[in-house]
Motif scaffolding. Structure first.
Motif, PDB file in Angstrom:
ATOM      1  N   PRO A 262       1.291  -1.128   0.396  1.00 31.37           N
ATOM      2  CA  PRO A 262       0.174   0.254   0.069  1.00 31.37           C
ATOM      3  C   PRO A 262       1.319   1.307  -0.252  1.00 31.37           C
ATOM      4  O   PRO A 262       0.553   2.435  -0.037  1.00 31.37           O
ATOM      5  CB  PRO A 262      -0.861  -0.650   1.086  1.00 31.37           C
ATOM      6  CG  PRO A 262       0.356  -1.230   1.948  1.00 31.37           C
ATOM      7  CD  PRO A 262       0.460  -1.868   0.767  1.00 31.37           C
ATOM      8  N   PHE A 263       2.050   1.098   0.368  1.00 34.08           N
ATOM      9  CA  PHE A 263       3.248   2.300   0.691  1.00 34.08           C
ATOM     10  C   PHE A 263       4.528   2.050  -0.845  1.00 34.08           C
ATOM     11  O   PHE A 263       4.518   0.131  -1.096  1.00 34.08           O
ATOM     12  CB  PHE A 263       4.031   2.297   1.706  1.00 34.08           C
ATOM     13  CG  PHE A 263       2.793   3.182   2.717  1.00 34.08           C
ATOM     14  CD1 PHE A 263       2.091   4.323   2.751  1.00 34.08           C
ATOM     15  CD2 PHE A 263       1.767   2.062   3.145  1.00 34.08           C
ATOM     16  CE1 PHE A 263       1.453   5.046   3.823  1.00 34.08           C
ATOM     17  CE2 PHE A 263       0.780   2.387   4.513  1.00 34.08           C
ATOM     18  CZ  PHE A 263       0.529   3.922   4.623  1.00 34.08           C
TER      19      PHE A 263
ATOM     20  N   HIS B  23       4.615   7.483  -1.213  1.00 36.31           N
ATOM     21  CA  HIS B  23       3.590   7.533  -1.924  1.00 36.31           C
ATOM     22  C   HIS B  23       2.294   6.443  -1.594  1.00 36.31           C
ATOM     23  O   HIS B  23       2.796   5.384  -0.858  1.00 36.31           O
ATOM     24  CB  HIS B  23       3.932   6.789  -3.530  1.00 36.31           C
ATOM     25  CG  HIS B  23       4.941   8.266  -4.526  1.00 36.31           C
ATOM     26  ND1 HIS B  23       3.734   8.832  -5.256  1.00 36.31           N
ATOM     27  CD2 HIS B  23       5.700   8.123  -4.077  1.00 36.31           C
ATOM     28  CE1 HIS B  23       4.817   9.405  -5.905  1.00 36.31           C
ATOM     29  NE2 HIS B  23       5.701   9.883  -5.228  1.00 36.31           N
ATOM     30  N   HIS B  24       1.087   6.606  -1.497  1.00 33.28           N
ATOM     31  CA  HIS B  24      -0.155   5.619  -1.091  1.00 33.28           C
ATOM     32  C   HIS B  24      -1.371   6.102  -1.583  1.00 33.28           C
ATOM     33  O   HIS B  24      -1.332   7.889  -2.115  1.00 33.28           O
ATOM     34  CB  HIS B  24       0.072   6.555   0.340  1.00 33.28           C
ATOM     35  CG  HIS B  24      -1.599   5.304   1.508  1.00 33.28           C
ATOM     36  ND1 HIS B  24      -1.515   4.120   1.811  1.00 33.28           N
ATOM     37  CD2 HIS B  24      -2.350   5.827   1.425  1.00 33.28           C
ATOM     38  CE1 HIS B  24      -2.141   4.305   1.822  1.00 33.28           C
ATOM     39  NE2 HIS B  24      -3.420   4.639   1.908  1.00 33.28           N
TER      40      HIS B  24
ATOM     41  N   LYS C  71      -1.283   6.180  -6.602  1.00 35.81           N
ATOM     42  CA  LYS C  71       0.004   6.073  -5.156  1.00 35.81           C
ATOM     43  C   LYS C  71      -0.252   8.369  -5.555  1.00 35.81           C
ATOM     44  O   LYS C  71       0.676   7.981  -6.323  1.00 35.81           O
ATOM     45  CB  LYS C  71       0.117   5.049  -4.876  1.00 35.81           C
ATOM     46  CG  LYS C  71       0.004   4.311  -4.842  1.00 35.81           C
ATOM     47  CD  LYS C  71       1.237   3.230  -4.861  1.00 35.81           C
ATOM     48  CE  LYS C  71       0.812   1.804  -3.545  1.00 35.81           C
ATOM     49  NZ  LYS C  71       0.435   0.547  -4.761  1.00 35.81           N
TER      50      LYS C  71
ATOM     51  N   LEU D 156       2.751  11.208  -0.564  1.00 38.13           N
ATOM     52  CA  LEU D 156       1.659  11.669   0.880  1.00 38.13           C
ATOM     53  C   LEU D 156       2.748  11.944   1.580  1.00 38.13           C
ATOM     54  O   LEU D 156       2.469  13.464   2.499  1.00 38.13           O
ATOM     55  CB  LEU D 156       1.279   9.953   1.029  1.00 38.13           C
ATOM     56  CG  LEU D 156       0.841  10.077   2.432  1.00 38.13           C
ATOM     57  CD1 LEU D 156      -0.416  10.588   2.773  1.00 38.13           C
ATOM     58  CD2 LEU D 156       0.846   8.875   3.746  1.00 38.13           C
TER      59      LEU D 156
ATOM     60  N   GLN E  71      -1.709   0.165   7.182  1.00 39.57           N
ATOM     61  CA  GLN E  71      -2.646   1.832   7.094  1.00 39.57           C
ATOM     62  C   GLN E  71      -1.269   3.149   7.593  1.00 39.57           C
ATOM     63  O   GLN E  71      -2.197   3.874   7.747  1.00 39.57           O
ATOM     64  CB  GLN E  71      -4.229   1.724   8.404  1.00 39.57           C
ATOM     65  CG  GLN E  71      -5.624   0.122   7.432  1.00 39.57           C
ATOM     66  CD  GLN E  71      -5.689   0.841   6.343  1.00 39.57           C
ATOM     67  OE1 GLN E  71      -5.790   1.940   5.929  1.00 39.57           O
ATOM     68  NE2 GLN E  71      -5.735  -0.314   5.904  1.00 39.57           N
TER      69      GLN E  71
ATOM     70  N   THR F 207      -3.803  13.616   7.028  1.00 42.22           N
ATOM     71  CA  THR F 207      -2.784  12.845   7.255  1.00 42.22           C
ATOM     72  C   THR F 207      -2.512  13.539   8.860  1.00 42.22           C
ATOM     73  O   THR F 207      -1.909  14.607   9.064  1.00 42.22           O
ATOM     74  CB  THR F 207      -2.053  13.357   6.391  1.00 42.22           C
ATOM     75  OG1 THR F 207      -2.199  12.450   4.934  1.00 42.22           O
ATOM     76  CG2 THR F 207      -0.698  12.135   6.693  1.00 42.22           C
TER      77      THR F 207
END
Length: 516
Positions: free
Chosen positions: A86-87, A144-145, A153, A156, A209, A236
């Motif tokens: 996810p990242f 990135h996400h 993505k 972030l 997460q 965030t």
């Protein structure tokens, strides 16, 4: 283990290698891992400071700004992309504007490994650079996400230069930055810029997460260990844990800035600029503070004619931040910069930080390309060299839904010339402000509520007029303040809030009238 930081003293090179190679392989980043970085920071604080080596290949240092922008990381080479995690992490190239390399490591259940520089990770575009070097290291990295869409993505958070980093929530566009530490931003001497020298990026789980980054900080008079727990979302949140060690030396630190924020204010509704089609240009429009006693303060930002530092002293602080409250496109009319999308940054201490002050530094800027606003917390006392200074906080990158005072808050501050009556303009030594407030405490008032403006000034000002009345056009309340300045060469400190009977309805509008 190969290292990307050839400028470490020999003993510290071995320490970093041992730290990474001996990292617990049974788990990812934990409190024990933070303690390992903190021990390295403590050891480094007892050694003499070694400035980083900044010698780069000549073809890199010859690049101008546009040429440096041609050095782009290849997204297909992103760390963790092949595992579809996810990242993802991508890296910044060294160049004339970022000369000091940082060591970057991946931290996984198999241990820690250094991530070496390779020229094939980058597309050099039209720069003319060939990239035929060895492992010169990276300038920094970005994470990135899928922040705005599951299909892409987004960028972030990024760490690049000194101890700077900045992040985004959903729907936001980069604006202000944060730093790990600020030293002598004010105090008369030259500012010292601590820098992160090493990072450890925790490999995320397939369903993660949150992402954790550990960092090692160094400067001539301080070292430190940092842990960043980054949780993306509409807001965030970066949870920061830090341990600072001061170095012994002949020059003590005058101002140690904790949780520093850096932003830009060029002009705004309180300080319009003739000749520019845009009504406002800024990344932040005010400093907000929640004191330990529960008072909420709002100080509108300004672009001063000369450097101006102000501070709010208190027994402890519950929160502070540089905020971008005005989030309407017509306030800016800039289709490229999109200032209405710039995030606010709210710092919430975790634990009691004790007595100190929130300090705000405003610098003059000729345009919007320079950051000219800095805010941070200064503890009243500093530990002796070798003794740890621990602190933790949450840093929330907020958009339309942002931290506000619970009662009501200022939505705009306008300065202009008023009239004593229909025929006579106000004297030249008087200034008028018009401030609008909104919020639940005002919305709940019955018709005809006898709200009054309570306005005070320091010894250099005399309050001539203070009025509060409903603004029927906006459904809010408006305060008008007229003040006489006694000495135009000195500033005037103003404080104002709205009150009904003995109940305070609003935050405290704390404005400084700058000298002329």
């Amino acid at each position: 283990m190969p290292l990307a930081l050839p400028f470490f003293p020999l003993v510290l090179r071995f320490a970093v290698a041992a730290l990474a190679g001996g990292w617990c392989a049974a788990h990812a980043a934990t409190s024990a891992d933070f303690e390992r970085v903190a021990e390295l920071a403590r050891s480094r604080s007892q050694a003499s400071y070694q400035a980083p080596a900044t010698t780069l290949p000549a073809e890199l240092t010859a690049l101008d700004y546009d040429g440096a922008r041609e050095l782009r990381f290849r997204p297909a080479q992103a760390l963790w992309r092949d595992a579809q995690l996810p990242f993802e992490a991508m890296f910044f190239h060294l160049g004339n504007y970022h000369r000091a390399p940082v060591g970057i490591h991946e931290l996984s259940p198999q241990g820690a490994r250094a991530i070496p520089y390779r020229s094939d990770l980058f597309d050099f575009g039209k720069s003319g650079v060939r990239g035929q070097w060895g492992d010169i290291g990276f300038a920094g990295f970005r994470i990135h996400h899928p922040l705005n869409s599951a299909a892409y993505k987004d960028e972030l958070i990024a760490f690049l230069g000194a101890s700077y980093f900045r992040a985004l929530g959903a729907g936001q566009q980069y604006g202000l930055s944060a730093r790990g530490l600020a030293i002598d931003t004010t105090g008369g001497g030259p500012e010292e810029f601590p820098r992160f020298t090493d990072f450890w990026l925790e490999r995320p789980a397939p369903d993660a997460q949150q992402l954790t980054v550990l960092a090692l900080l160094d400067s001539p008079r301080a070292t430190g260990a940092y842990q960043f727990d980054i949780t993306p979302g509409a807001q965030t949140v970066t949870r920061v844990r830090a341990r600072i060690f001061l170095r012994a030396g002949d020059k003590p630190i005058t101002t140690l800035g904790i949780a520093p924020l850096t932003s830009m204010f060029f002009f705004g509704e309180n300080q319009p600029r003739r000749g520019d089609f845009r009504p406002e240009v800024h990344d932040s429009d005010g400093l907000m503070v929640e004191t330990g006693s529960g008072e909420w303060l709002w100080r509108p930002l300004q672009n001063p004619a000369r450097p101006t530092a102000t501070a709010f002293s208190m027994d402890t602080v519950r929160g502070f931040g540089l905020m971008q409250r005005d989030r309407a496109f017509p306030s800016y009319e800039d289709v490229e910069a999109r200032y209405e999308r710039r995030p606010s940054a709210w710092v919430k201490p975790l634990g009691d930080w004790g007595p100190g002050r929130v300090e705000l530094l405003l610098l003059p800027t000729p345009d919007e390309t320079h950051d000219n606003v800095v805010a941070y917390w200064v503890p009243a006392t500093l530990p002796p060299p070798g003794q740890a200074l621990d602190f933790a906080y949450e840093l929330a990158w907020q958009g339309d839904a942002q931290q506000r005072a619970p009662g009501s808050w200022a939505t705009q501050t306008r300065r202009g010339f008023g009239y004593v009556n229909e025929k006579a303009p106000a004297p030249a030594d008087q200034v008028q402000y018009v401030v609008d407030f909104t919020g639940p405490a005002l919305d709940a008032l019955p018709p005809g509520a006898a709200v009054r403006a309570v306005v005070t000034s320091d010894a250099n000002g005399r309050v001539i007029e203070q009025l509060a009345y409903r603004n029927p056009a906006a459904g809010s309340w408006r305060m008008t303040v007229r003040v006489q300045r006694l000495d135009r060469a000195r500033p005037v400190e103003l404080r104002a809030f709205l009150q009904l009977d003995n109940h305070i309805l609003s935050e405290t509008w704390s404005n400084i009238l700058l000298p002329e």
